[in-house]
Design a protein around this motif. Sequence first.
Motif, PDB file in Angstrom:
ATOM      1  N   PHE A 190       0.817  -1.215   0.000  1.00 53.11           N
ATOM      2  CA  PHE A 190       0.000   0.000   0.000  1.00 53.11           C
ATOM      3  C   PHE A 190       0.852   1.268   0.000  1.00 53.11           C
ATOM      4  O   PHE A 190       1.917   1.319   0.611  1.00 53.11           O
ATOM      5  N   ASP A 191       0.337   2.282  -0.679  1.00 57.79           N
ATOM      6  CA  ASP A 191       0.984   3.597  -0.653  1.00 57.79           C
ATOM      7  C   ASP A 191       0.657   4.346   0.636  1.00 57.79           C
ATOM      8  O   ASP A 191       1.468   5.140   1.120  1.00 57.79           O
ATOM      9  N   VAL A 192      -0.542   4.135   1.153  1.00 54.16           N
ATOM     10  CA  VAL A 192      -1.008   4.815   2.365  1.00 54.16           C
ATOM     11  C   VAL A 192      -1.779   3.813   3.221  1.00 54.16           C
ATOM     12  O   VAL A 192      -2.548   3.009   2.701  1.00 54.16           O
ATOM     13  N   VAL A 193      -1.554   3.870   4.533  1.00 51.41           N
ATOM     14  CA  VAL A 193      -2.355   3.107   5.486  1.00 51.41           C
ATOM     15  C   VAL A 193      -2.878   4.069   6.540  1.00 51.41           C
ATOM     16  O   VAL A 193      -2.104   4.835   7.122  1.00 51.41           O
ATOM     17  N   ARG A 219       2.065  -5.739  17.516  1.00 55.01           N
ATOM     18  CA  ARG A 219       2.070  -6.618  16.340  1.00 55.01           C
ATOM     19  C   ARG A 219       1.269  -5.993  15.207  1.00 55.01           C
ATOM     20  O   ARG A 219       1.661  -6.048  14.038  1.00 55.01           O
ATOM     21  N   ALA A 220       0.134  -5.378  15.562  1.00 56.47           N
ATOM     22  CA  ALA A 220      -0.684  -4.706  14.543  1.00 56.47           C
ATOM     23  C   ALA A 220       0.077  -3.537  13.924  1.00 56.47           C
ATOM     24  O   ALA A 220       0.025  -3.329  12.701  1.00 56.47           O
ATOM     25  N   MET A 221       0.788  -2.767  14.747  1.00 59.83           N
ATOM     26  CA  MET A 221       1.573  -1.658  14.201  1.00 59.83           C
ATOM     27  C   MET A 221       2.693  -2.183  13.302  1.00 59.83           C
ATOM     28  O   MET A 221       3.003  -1.576  12.270  1.00 59.83           O
ATOM     29  N   GLY A 222       3.273  -3.316  13.667  1.00 62.40           N
ATOM     30  CA  GLY A 222       4.292  -3.914  12.813  1.00 62.40           C
ATOM     31  C   GLY A 222       3.722  -4.328  11.470  1.00 62.40           C
ATOM     32  O   GLY A 222       4.389  -4.197  10.427  1.00 62.40           O
ATOM     33  N   GLU A 223       2.475  -4.808  11.457  1.00 63.63           N
ATOM     34  CA  GLU A 223       1.824  -5.187  10.211  1.00 63.63           C
ATOM     35  C   GLU A 223       1.547  -3.956   9.341  1.00 63.63           C
ATOM     36  O   GLU A 223       1.653  -4.026   8.110  1.00 63.63           O
ATOM     37  N   VAL A 224       1.183  -2.840   9.977  1.00 63.99           N
ATOM     38  CA  VAL A 224       0.972  -1.597   9.220  1.00 63.99           C
ATOM     39  C   VAL A 224       2.245  -1.225   8.465  1.00 63.99           C
ATOM     40  O   VAL A 224       2.213  -0.896   7.275  1.00 63.99           O
ATOM     41  N   VAL A 225       3.373  -1.295   9.157  1.00 65.35           N
ATOM     42  CA  VAL A 225       4.648  -0.957   8.526  1.00 65.35           C
ATOM     43  C   VAL A 225       4.997  -1.972   7.440  1.00 65.35           C
ATOM     44  O   VAL A 225       5.482  -1.618   6.357  1.00 65.35           O
ATOM     45  N   GLY A 234       1.860   6.373   6.777  1.00 68.94           N
ATOM     46  CA  GLY A 234       0.915   5.801   7.723  1.00 68.94           C
ATOM     47  C   GLY A 234       0.348   6.889   8.610  1.00 68.94           C
ATOM     48  O   GLY A 234       1.095   7.766   9.060  1.00 68.94           O
ATOM     49  N   VAL A 235      -0.958   6.860   8.845  1.00 68.51           N
ATOM     50  CA  VAL A 235      -1.623   7.846   9.700  1.00 68.51           C
ATOM     51  C   VAL A 235      -2.583   7.093  10.621  1.00 68.51           C
ATOM     52  O   VAL A 235      -3.517   6.447  10.147  1.00 68.51           O
ATOM     53  N   VAL A 236      -2.353   7.189  11.923  1.00 69.42           N
ATOM     54  CA  VAL A 236      -3.152   6.459  12.900  1.00 69.42           C
ATOM     55  C   VAL A 236      -3.711   7.438  13.926  1.00 69.42           C
ATOM     56  O   VAL A 236      -2.954   8.192  14.548  1.00 69.42           O
ATOM     57  N   TRP A 237      -5.027   7.438  14.066  1.00 64.03           N
ATOM     58  CA  TRP A 237      -5.686   8.186  15.143  1.00 64.03           C
ATOM     59  C   TRP A 237      -6.213   7.174  16.147  1.00 64.03           C
ATOM     60  O   TRP A 237      -6.974   6.287  15.780  1.00 64.03           O
ATOM     61  N   ASP A 238      -5.786   7.301  17.396  1.00 63.54           N
ATOM     62  CA  ASP A 238      -6.211   6.302  18.363  1.00 63.54           C
ATOM     63  C   ASP A 238      -6.252   6.879  19.770  1.00 63.54           C
ATOM     64  O   ASP A 238      -5.784   8.004  20.021  1.00 63.54           O
ATOM     65  N   LEU A 239      -6.793   6.096  20.678  1.00 60.82           N
ATOM     66  CA  LEU A 239      -7.017   6.484  22.058  1.00 60.82           C
ATOM     67  C   LEU A 239      -5.945   5.903  22.972  1.00 60.82           C
ATOM     68  O   LEU A 239      -5.487   4.782  22.764  1.00 60.82           O
ATOM     69  N   VAL A 240      -5.517   6.670  23.949  1.00 60.37           N
ATOM     70  CA  VAL A 240      -4.757   6.218  25.120  1.00 60.37           C
ATOM     71  C   VAL A 240      -3.353   5.707  24.807  1.00 60.37           C
ATOM     72  O   VAL A 240      -2.369   6.147  25.425  1.00 60.37           O
ATOM     73  N   HIS A 241      -3.212   4.796  23.845  1.00 63.36           N
ATOM     74  CA  HIS A 241      -1.966   4.041  23.693  1.00 63.36           C
ATOM     75  C   HIS A 241      -0.997   4.622  22.659  1.00 63.36           C
ATOM     76  O   HIS A 241      -0.017   3.947  22.317  1.00 63.36           O
ATOM     77  N   VAL A 242      -1.247   5.822  22.158  1.00 60.89           N
ATOM     78  CA  VAL A 242      -0.395   6.382  21.103  1.00 60.89           C
ATOM     79  C   VAL A 242       1.083   6.434  21.496  1.00 60.89           C
ATOM     80  O   VAL A 242       1.944   6.160  20.643  1.00 60.89           O
ATOM     81  N   PRO A 243       1.466   6.763  22.746  1.00 58.38           N
ATOM     82  CA  PRO A 243       2.908   6.726  23.086  1.00 58.38           C
ATOM     83  C   PRO A 243       3.554   5.371  22.821  1.00 58.38           C
ATOM     84  O   PRO A 243       4.723   5.306  22.410  1.00 58.38           O
ATOM     85  N   GLU A 244       2.792   4.282  23.005  1.00 51.23           N
ATOM     86  CA  GLU A 244       3.323   2.955  22.677  1.00 51.23           C
ATOM     87  C   GLU A 244       3.617   2.844  21.186  1.00 51.23           C
ATOM     88  O   GLU A 244       4.646   2.291  20.777  1.00 51.23           O
ATOM     89  N   TYR A 245       2.703   3.371  20.373  1.00 50.68           N
ATOM     90  CA  TYR A 245       2.881   3.284  18.929  1.00 50.68           C
ATOM     91  C   TYR A 245       4.109   4.082  18.497  1.00 50.68           C
ATOM     92  O   TYR A 245       4.858   3.649  17.613  1.00 50.68           O
ATOM     93  N   VAL A 246       4.295   5.233  19.095  1.00 55.10           N
ATOM     94  CA  VAL A 246       5.449   6.071  18.740  1.00 55.10           C
ATOM     95  C   VAL A 246       6.749   5.338  19.044  1.00 55.10           C
ATOM     96  O   VAL A 246       7.681   5.335  18.235  1.00 55.10           O
ATOM     97  N   ARG A 247       6.817   4.718  20.231  1.00 50.20           N
ATOM     98  CA  ARG A 247       8.029   3.965  20.579  1.00 50.20           C
ATOM     99  C   ARG A 247       8.270   2.823  19.592  1.00 50.20           C
ATOM    100  O   ARG A 247       9.410   2.571  19.181  1.00 50.20           O
ATOM    101  N   SER A 274       1.448  10.300  12.596  1.00 54.40           N
ATOM    102  CA  SER A 274       1.733  10.016  11.190  1.00 54.40           C
ATOM    103  C   SER A 274       3.225   9.740  11.037  1.00 54.40           C
ATOM    104  O   SER A 274       4.046  10.207  11.831  1.00 54.40           O
ATOM    105  N   PHE A 275       3.574   8.982  10.009  1.00 49.49           N
ATOM    106  CA  PHE A 275       4.970   8.622   9.792  1.00 49.49           C
ATOM    107  C   PHE A 275       5.164   8.220   8.336  1.00 49.49           C
ATOM    108  O   PHE A 275       4.196   8.006   7.599  1.00 49.49           O
ATOM    109  N   ARG A 276       6.402   8.127   7.942  1.00 47.64           N
ATOM    110  CA  ARG A 276       6.751   7.689   6.592  1.00 47.64           C
ATOM    111  C   ARG A 276       7.720   6.522   6.679  1.00 47.64           C
ATOM    112  O   ARG A 276       8.678   6.552   7.455  1.00 47.64           O
ATOM    113  N   LYS A 277       7.465   5.502   5.879  1.00 44.19           N
ATOM    114  CA  LYS A 277       8.369   4.353   5.833  1.00 44.19           C
ATOM    115  C   LYS A 277       9.582   4.723   4.995  1.00 44.19           C
ATOM    116  O   LYS A 277       9.437   5.242   3.881  1.00 44.19           O
ATOM    117  N   PRO A 278      10.786   4.499   5.507  1.00 50.90           N
ATOM    118  CA  PRO A 278      11.990   4.899   4.762  1.00 50.90           C
ATOM    119  C   PRO A 278      12.070   4.221   3.395  1.00 50.90           C
ATOM    120  O   PRO A 278      11.655   3.072   3.228  1.00 50.90           O
TER     121      PRO A 278
END
Length: 295
Positions: A190-193, A219-225, A234-247, A274-278
Amino acid sequence: MGKSTSRDWTQIYSIYGIDQWQTLIFLLCQAILFAVLSVLYLLYFEPICVFFERLLSAAAVPAVSARFAAGFTGSVTALSALCLFFAAANFFYSSVPLHYDMAQRMVSAVTDWSSVKLALDLGCCGRGILLNAVATQLKKEGSSGRVVGLDGSKRETLSTLRNAKMEGVGEYVTCRDGDARRLPFPDDYFDVVVSGVFVHTVGREYGPHTVEASAERMRAMGEVVRVLKPGGIGVVWDLVHVPEYVRRLQEMKMEDIRVSERVTAFMVGSHIVSFRKPSQQVMGPGEVRLDWRSC
């Protein structure tokens, strides 16, 4: 989206309705119950004080304490009614208006939609609000691209496809069943997730604050990448756990990681990351920036 007219919002509600309307009705019923109790406390305060005096007389408590207990109980009841009405209003707002607004912000995080051929909406929540926002952007750009919505519920899938047709973007949308922890797509696909208020539900069978649930979300974030093409967004809007995703994104060496300002949704904090895959493998820790433009 603050520029929408009342007619626009009427159309949006008529298309998408309210997710989890049972929760909204429950909150309203509880709020009304506590409001009625508060009025009864106000109208029958003296008899209630007498009741408390009799109740506390066995413990040799002074009469003034009984009036205080009655007044305190009535105040707590009134405050509970206000809090429940506020919770119901916030739930109502978060379900459609805020979800719609955040979908537009997420779409705007991708600067060039004309080159997007395949996009994925992970979770496809909100009856397709984010999915249709992506499809609308593809249609606006005159792109031949398509957006895939991944959802594990066949009933919700039918609702999503129906809403896409009502929005006039049915030809840009397709839906698939699947597990966010094992996406049924090849690497670099995918070009965008995008994903809206979904990832926090992954692993909830283990409980929201357990190590096992956190591992499933990662694991789900790893699948997105994994399914993103090199250079994909990748652009993810979510509740509570975003610091985990950033790490996790930093560990995977993602680039241009941006975190929006906190937005209250469903009575808790939420952020857009939001982030970009290298385009090629990068060594060293990723940089995180607070992107107030996404707010």
